[in-house]
Scaffold this motif. Sequence first.
Motif, mmCIF file in Angstrom:
data_model
loop_
_atom_site.group_PDB
_atom_site.id
_atom_site.type_symbol
_atom_site.label_atom_id
_atom_site.label_comp_id
_atom_site.label_asym_id
_atom_site.label_seq_id
_atom_site.Cartn_x
_atom_site.Cartn_y
_atom_site.Cartn_z
ATOM 1 N N UNK A 38 10.781 43.654 10.852
ATOM 2 C CA UNK A 38 11.926 44.737 10.210
ATOM 3 C C UNK A 38 11.679 46.015 10.829
ATOM 4 N N UNK A 39 12.678 46.780 10.936
ATOM 5 C CA UNK A 39 12.439 48.130 11.178
ATOM 6 C C UNK A 39 13.310 48.848 9.940
ATOM 7 N N UNK A 40 12.553 50.081 9.577
ATOM 8 C CA UNK A 40 12.846 50.627 8.229
ATOM 9 C C UNK A 40 13.282 52.008 8.505
ATOM 10 N N UNK A 41 14.157 52.664 7.621
ATOM 11 C CA UNK A 41 14.497 54.055 7.628
ATOM 12 C C UNK A 41 14.386 54.235 6.182
ATOM 13 N N UNK A 42 13.625 55.531 6.345
ATOM 14 C CA UNK A 42 13.106 55.919 4.949
ATOM 15 C C UNK A 42 14.334 56.919 4.211
ATOM 16 N N UNK A 43 14.980 56.565 3.288
ATOM 17 C CA UNK A 43 16.001 57.328 2.902
ATOM 18 C C UNK A 43 15.292 58.434 1.852
ATOM 19 N N UNK A 44 14.507 57.914 1.000
ATOM 20 C CA UNK A 44 13.458 58.781 0.184
ATOM 21 C C UNK A 44 12.258 57.974 -0.241
ATOM 22 N N UNK A 45 11.228 59.030 -0.578
ATOM 23 C CA UNK A 45 10.068 58.623 -0.905
ATOM 24 C C UNK A 45 8.920 58.678 0.252
ATOM 25 N N UNK A 46 8.032 57.986 0.158
ATOM 26 C CA UNK A 46 6.929 58.009 1.361
ATOM 27 C C UNK A 46 6.129 56.699 1.242
ATOM 28 N N UNK A 47 5.326 56.222 2.438
ATOM 29 C CA UNK A 47 4.375 55.234 2.348
ATOM 30 C C UNK A 47 3.476 55.310 3.419
ATOM 31 N N UNK A 48 2.372 54.638 3.219
ATOM 32 C CA UNK A 48 1.367 54.494 4.100
ATOM 33 C C UNK A 48 1.288 53.305 4.761
ATOM 34 N N UNK A 49 0.511 53.296 6.065
ATOM 35 C CA UNK A 49 0.117 52.139 6.659
ATOM 36 C C UNK A 49 -1.461 52.061 6.926
#
Length: 119
Positions: A38-49
């Motif tokens: 999947x491809x994701x668009x970050x609306x709000x928040x944050x993440x790490x790989x």
Amino acid sequence: MNLLEHFKNLFDQHELWEDEITLKRYEYLKVQGAANTNLYYVISGSLRAYIIDEFEEHTIRLGYKDNLVAAMVSFITEQPTNLYLQTLKKTRLKVMSKARLMEFINADADRIQAWSRFL
């Protein structure tokens, strides 16, 4: 307008997003040994790989509001990888499958060229 904004606007105009999800802080979007195309668009928040070797975790990428995020190797190969995708705080994401994305991109020569430049 940069290519990220260009594609985000195209995806919105053509209503390509298939879902919107909310993940809690420290929740996993992808874990080691799993495939995620999947491809994701970050609306709000944050993440790490990140990946884990035999000794420690290694954060290799961060995703923030208005970023596109994917488990890139898994996205391209459609195979499981050792990558983890984990939220750092409550995160809202738009979701699009690779199949839907590629159908849209491949339908137009200009999109193919722009997507190649984007990658």
